[in-house]
Design a protein around this motif. Structure first.
Motif, PDB file in Angstrom:
ATOM      1  N   ALA A 221       1.155  -1.343   0.292  1.00  0.00           N
ATOM      2  CA  ALA A 221       0.007   0.361  -0.078  1.00  0.00           C
ATOM      3  C   ALA A 221       0.622   1.675  -0.289  1.00  0.00           C
ATOM      4  N   GLN A 222       1.637   1.542   0.445  1.00  0.00           N
ATOM      5  CA  GLN A 222       2.408   2.316   0.951  1.00  0.00           C
ATOM      6  C   GLN A 222       4.006   2.674  -0.331  1.00  0.00           C
ATOM      7  N   GLY A 292     -16.826  -4.720   9.890  1.00  0.00           N
ATOM      8  CA  GLY A 292     -16.454  -4.081   9.627  1.00  0.00           C
ATOM      9  C   GLY A 292     -15.386  -4.324   8.708  1.00  0.00           C
ATOM     10  N   ALA A 293     -14.244  -4.015   7.539  1.00  0.00           N
ATOM     11  CA  ALA A 293     -13.241  -3.905   6.991  1.00  0.00           C
ATOM     12  C   ALA A 293     -13.307  -2.439   6.001  1.00  0.00           C
ATOM     13  N   VAL A 294     -11.908  -2.398   5.937  1.00  0.00           N
ATOM     14  CA  VAL A 294     -11.194  -0.917   5.548  1.00  0.00           C
ATOM     15  C   VAL A 294      -9.873  -0.864   5.383  1.00  0.00           C
ATOM     16  N   PRO A 295      -9.419  -0.582   3.761  1.00  0.00           N
ATOM     17  CA  PRO A 295      -8.357  -0.818   3.842  1.00  0.00           C
ATOM     18  C   PRO A 295      -6.939  -0.680   4.366  1.00  0.00           C
ATOM     19  N   VAL A 296      -5.833  -1.260   4.234  1.00  0.00           N
ATOM     20  CA  VAL A 296      -4.828  -1.087   5.379  1.00  0.00           C
ATOM     21  C   VAL A 296      -4.457   0.641   5.512  1.00  0.00           C
ATOM     22  N   PRO A 297      -3.577   0.787   5.858  1.00  0.00           N
ATOM     23  CA  PRO A 297      -3.277   2.134   6.402  1.00  0.00           C
ATOM     24  C   PRO A 297      -2.278   2.111   5.918  1.00  0.00           C
ATOM     25  N   GLN A 306      -7.350   3.922  -4.905  1.00  0.00           N
ATOM     26  CA  GLN A 306      -5.605   3.962  -4.430  1.00  0.00           C
ATOM     27  C   GLN A 306      -4.835   3.094  -3.700  1.00  0.00           C
ATOM     28  N   ILE A 307      -5.703   2.527  -2.801  1.00  0.00           N
ATOM     29  CA  ILE A 307      -5.122   1.617  -2.089  1.00  0.00           C
ATOM     30  C   ILE A 307      -4.609  -0.195  -2.784  1.00  0.00           C
ATOM     31  N   PHE A 374     -14.548  -5.695  -1.060  1.00  0.00           N
ATOM     32  CA  PHE A 374     -12.962  -6.797  -1.266  1.00  0.00           C
ATOM     33  C   PHE A 374     -12.614  -6.926  -2.909  1.00  0.00           C
ATOM     34  N   ALA A 375     -14.292  -6.669  -3.496  1.00  0.00           N
ATOM     35  CA  ALA A 375     -14.469  -6.668  -5.285  1.00  0.00           C
ATOM     36  C   ALA A 375     -13.184  -5.652  -6.029  1.00  0.00           C
ATOM     37  N   GLN A 376     -13.553  -4.341  -5.039  1.00  0.00           N
ATOM     38  CA  GLN A 376     -12.821  -3.188  -6.044  1.00  0.00           C
ATOM     39  C   GLN A 376     -11.121  -3.490  -5.524  1.00  0.00           C
ATOM     40  N   GLN A 377     -11.247  -3.903  -4.131  1.00  0.00           N
ATOM     41  CA  GLN A 377      -9.691  -3.476  -3.984  1.00  0.00           C
ATOM     42  C   GLN A 377      -8.887  -5.210  -5.588  1.00  0.00           C
TER      43      GLN A 377
END
Lengths: 429, 304
Positions: A221-222, A292-297, A306-307, A374-377
């Motif tokens: 991600a970074q 719940g779920a969020v993208p990694v920081p 964009q992650i 998840f599909a988007q990710q």
């Protein structure tokens, strides 16, 4: 002594079997018309995947009475990869395994256990047509051939426990976790409020693959989608790599994550408020955790679209022990066609590695919004690099990570510099 | 000597050979062949090749040994095992002998106590490790009892204490077997020796030192050797209790590295090389122990 003898005996047994069977194997992979007939396949022992495997095999068998497929779960072992490695040496590998780990492929190729999919007339076009040439390229071996079909991914994200977030006074529906500072603040609150024993609990053990679920997703991600190595060189000895190492180092220094092995799933057992995992785990959290779920920081935060993250994908390969390779290839295409991929998605929640996933199964994602993220990710994932000695490389990386990041016995910059050298020499051997 | 007698001896020899043949075959198949294979694999660039696959497996001399030894984790693992043995072996001998001497004197609940020490030995390692995890983990029972006195970092993630915990766990688990060996020895010591000593005014401790300990010398040699071999092959405890040799390699063992290199990383040559080095290490330590004992015995003989 007993264990040493067991190991040596096992090695010897493998060697003896190899020597005994050397003269009678079907062997080789080139030339001639490929034969059809009954085949055996293995699939994962995860309950949802077993159901999918049985349904798909039944469907095929109904239409192909002369090419019956026998589906079995991968025999029990400490890992699927070890079982498959032993099966290749013993000559009793099945025709197909629907659970290959990309990190194991180079070893299986070295054993002479895999058939290049390039041997099939439409092999390359099918692999690249289904996943897209860019994604498929990640799964190409160093000799330029495909020994695996990229089958499905489990893009890892941060799962969080909504109840714990609420108890800690954090917003359970829109948690602020996009930067390292956000994550750190949330972790502090979770612990100081007593809502959770740990903010997050990646396994601090030394298995070679553990960095795929702590350092690697955050590094991907970074760095905007960099794999651990590219063109034979380590990529992580830079600002992005250091930022991620320092982030985890802080998490451990502040005891926001345990340094000790936890026996079980700390997130499912409600010991930790967050976990880094893919959608396969959703079924196992049902009825246990309000998640719940969020993208990694990332250090400064990035828009969710964009992650990039770690793919945690599984692949399918054709094994050289297989006699009826035409049937194996035909079944592989059948099991990964649009319909059966749809069945896989609906039965397991895992993402088929197909281009345009969200639009292909639009109705499914409308009905199951929790999977949409998840599909988007899945469109922005990176796999482990397909290099020689991949497992050795990850083990060395892991050893250094534990020393520097988890136990704080070496500055992170020194570790990253040393690891870059070790990684490059491992993959060059 | 008559022909019949000579023939009789020959047929007896033949019968004898037939009788030992199954065990000899067992020894060859289960021990000799794997050891020879182990040595062979350790000098090849060995691959677990698929049958029929043409995979080159060239002779590489000592390359695998150099590769194994250049890994700092291996050097560390031998030191770790040394630390483990320094705690485990003396403790096993002292506790095994003392408990056997006490158990032999018991007049009541003999069967209960003898079985009690044996239970951990026959219990599956994973279950025993589960219990020790419950005791020594960060939020385990021991830390609860100790409160503010609990070590920081906690036992299993403390590089100074983790191996101590493992050594104690293995000692406790294996003790029942060694107590049994000692008990067999203690029961063979004639009561008259103790009676005579008692008449001469020797107390319990003096009797233990002057009668029990010397009488059990051969069993002590056996127990020391067995504890050494079992200890040097330490695998399950660091694999399961300290997350694969943690913290930071403090409980890494050579057997664990054999598994990592030989199985996980697909480098059987390196795994086999570590196996051979471990065998030599055990032989060396056992040989040093035997030498020290012989020296002690000869000095005793001189004094006598």
């Amino acid at each position: 002594m007993a264990r040493l003898r067991t190991f040596t005996a096992a090695v010897a047994a493998l060697a003896c079997t190899a020597l005994t069977l050397a003269g009678c194997s079907s062997g080789g992979s080139g030339g001639g018309k490929l034969s059809s007939g009954p085949i055996k396949i293995w699939y994962s022992n995860n309950a949802q995947e077993v159901s999918w495997g049985k349904a798909t095999v039944a469907l095929w068998n109904k239409a192909h009475p002369d090419q019956q497929v026998t589906g079995e779960e991968i025999p029990a072992g400490s890992s699927s990869e070890e079982v498959i490695t032993a099966a290749i040496a013993a000559g009793n590998a099945p025709c197909l395994v629907f659970n290959g780990s990309p990190s194991a492929i180079s070893g299986w190729v070295k054993q002479g256990g895999l058939v290049p999919l390039n041997d099939f007339a439409d092999g390359v076009s099918y692999v690249e047509g289904r996943s897209g040439a860019t994604v498929a390229a990640e799964y190409k071996s160093t000799d330029g051939k495909y020994y695996q079909l990229p089958w499905k991914s489990n893009p890892v994200m941060i799962f969080y426990n909504k109840d714990m977030f609420k108890a800690a006074g954090l917003d359970p529906d829109h948690p602020v976790l996009s930067t390292y500072a956000d994550f750190e603040a949330a972790a502090q609150k979770l612990l100081s409020s007593g809502a959770a024993q740990y903010a997050i609990a990646p396994a601090a053990t030394n298995e070679f693959y553990q960095n795929w679920f702590d350092y690697y997703p955050l590094y991907i991600a970074q760095s905007g989608g960099q794999p651990l190595v590219a063109n034979g060189k380590a990529t992580f000895d830079d600002a992005a790599g250091k930022a991620v190492a320092d982030f985890w180092s802080g998490v451990y220094a502040k005891n926001q994550a345990p340094k000790e092995k936890y026996n079980g799933d700390a997130f499912a057992d409600k010991k930790s408020a967050m976990a880094i995992v893919g959608p396969w785990a959703i079924a196992s959290y049902a009825g246990k955790v309000n998640w719940g779920a969020v993208p990694v920081p990332t250090s400064a935060g990035m828009p969710a679209d964009q992650i990039h993250t770690f793919a945690d994908s599984k692949t399918v390969s054709v094994f050289t022990a297989c006699k009826n390779r035409q049937t194996a290839w035909d079944f592989l295409k059948f099991a990964t066609d649009q319909d059966n991929d749809g069945t896989l998605l609906s039965m397991t929640g895992q993402m088929p590695l197909r281009s345009d996933l969200p639009s292909t199964y639009a109705s499914y994602f409308t009905a199951h919004p929790e999977y949409t993220l998840f599909a988007q990710q899945a469109a922005r994932t990176v796999e482990v690099p397909n290099v020689a000695n991949g497992v050795t490389m990850w083990q060395d990386f892991r050893n250094g990570y534990l020393k520097s990041v988890v136990f704080g016995q070496q500055p992170t910059s020194q570790w990253l510099h040393d690891a870059a050298g070790t990684v490059a020499s491992d993959i060059a051997k | 000597m008559s022909r019949a007698k000579r023939g009789g001896r020959r047929s007896k020899t033949l019968v004898g050979l037939w009788l030992v043949a199954p065990y000899a075959a067992y020894l060859i198949v289960v021990y000799a062949v794997p050891i020879i294979q182990g040595v062979r694999i350790s000098v090849l660039d060995y691959v677990y090749a698929a049958p029929g696959a043409s995979v080159p497996q060239p002779f590489v001399g000592l390359k695998n040994y150099r590769a194994a030894w250049s890994n700092p984790q291996l050097r560390r693992s031998f030191l770790n095992i040394g630390e483990f043995l320094v705690i485990n072996v003396p403790l096993t001998v002292i506790l095994g002998m003392t408990l056997a001497a006490v158990l032999a004197k018991l007049t009541r609940m003999k069967a209960f106590f003898r079985s009690a020490f044996f239970v951990p030995y026959v219990t599956a390692s994973i279950a025993v490790i589960g219990v020790w995890y419950f005791l020594f983990s960060q939020s385990g029972l021991i830390n609860h009892v100790l409160g503010g006195l609990a070590p920081n970092p906690s036992w299993l993630v403390n590089s100074k204490l983790a191996m101590v915990v493992i050594a104690l766990e293995v000692t406790w688990k294996q003790l029942g077997f060694y107590v049994l060996l000692y008990l067999a020895g203690v029961l063979l010591i004639p009561d008259s020796l103790y009676e005579a000593a008692s008449i001469d005014g020797a107390g319990v401790v003096r009797q233990f030192r002057s009668i029990t300990v010397p009488a059990l010398r051969n069993i002590t040699i056996l127990v020391t050797t067995l504890a050494l071999i079992v200890g040097a092959n330490l695998f399950t405890e660091p694999y399961l209790l300290t997350g694969g040799g943690g913290p930071n390699g403090a409980t890494m063992s050579p057997a664990l590295l054999i598994y990592q290199d030989g199985v996980e990383q697909g480098k059987p040559g390196v795994g086999a090389a570590i196996g051979i080095m471990l065998t030599l290490f055990v032989l060396l330590v056992a040989g040093l122990g035997a030498g020290a004992r012989r020296l002690a015995q000869s000095r005793e003989g001189e004094r006598a």
